[in-house]
Scaffold this motif. Structure first.
Motif, short mmCIF file in Angstrom:
data_model
loop_
_atom_site.label_atom_id
_atom_site.label_comp_id
_atom_site.label_asym_id
_atom_site.label_seq_id
_atom_site.Cartn_x
_atom_site.Cartn_y
_atom_site.Cartn_z
N ALA A 80 6.20 -55.68 -10.64
CA ALA A 80 7.17 -56.56 -11.80
C ALA A 80 8.77 -57.04 -12.19
CB ALA A 80 6.72 -56.79 -13.12
N LEU A 81 9.11 -55.94 -11.27
CA LEU A 81 10.79 -55.91 -11.80
C LEU A 81 11.06 -56.55 -10.42
CD1 LEU A 81 11.36 -52.56 -12.51
CD2 LEU A 81 12.20 -53.82 -13.74
N TRP A 82 9.99 -56.59 -9.31
CA TRP A 82 11.23 -57.39 -7.94
C TRP A 82 10.30 -59.17 -8.45
CZ3 TRP A 82 13.56 -55.54 -4.46
CH2 TRP A 82 13.99 -53.82 -3.90
N GLU A 83 9.55 -58.87 -9.16
CA GLU A 83 9.67 -60.40 -9.12
C GLU A 83 10.01 -61.42 -10.02
OE1 GLU A 83 5.57 -60.96 -10.72
OE2 GLU A 83 4.38 -60.19 -9.19
N MET A 84 11.55 -60.08 -11.13
CA MET A 84 11.82 -60.83 -12.07
C MET A 84 13.29 -61.03 -10.98
SD MET A 84 12.11 -57.85 -15.08
CE MET A 84 12.52 -58.85 -16.28
#
Length: 137
Positions: A59-63
């Motif tokens: 999720a952090l990478w997707e942000m």
């Protein structure tokens, strides 16, 4: 530069429904002008804090990939000021992520920060004078 600086704490709280600050951060995020702005040290800290959850790391990478979180660059010219800040606030103490966020705020003319670390960010001064506007309240 438009947007609000974000520290590691809210990044983790936004992703972790079990975090005691999750609801407060979700509500605050709704009122934050996009994008969220951060620096590699704060992003690294958030990744470390969610290290046992691959979905949270994803999720952090997707942000980053979607642009809802933007990494502002730090370079060699920023290092002396970060070192100076860490020395000045050594009794708190100030960590590298906080020093990087303060430096970026000074350099980019940003005053608003999305953090759960009120204790420190209400003490830190931008260029020795201005205070941060700390969110959430």
């Amino acid at each position: 530069m438009r947007g609000v600086l974000v520290d590691a704490g809210p990044l983790v709280a936004l992703l972790d429904r079990g975090d005691t600050s999750h609801e407060r951060c979700v509500c605050a995020a709704r009122n934050v002008p996009a994008p969220l702005l951060t620096v590699w040290p704060a992003f690294t800290e958030a990744m470390y804090l969610v290290r046992s959850s691959w979905p949270a790391q994803q999720a952090l990478w997707e942000m980053l990939e979607t642009g809802s979180l933007v990494l502002l660059p730090l370079d060699r010219d920023d290092a002396p000021r970060m070192r100076e800040l860490m020395q000045r606030y050594r009794n708190l103490p100030m960590d590298l992520a906080d020093a990087a966020l303060v430096r970026i705020a000074e350099r980019e003319g940003l005053r608003r920060i999305f953090t759960l670390d009120r204790r420190h960010f209400e003490v830190y001064r931008l260029s020795g004078r201005a205070r941060f506007v700390v969110m959430p309240r």
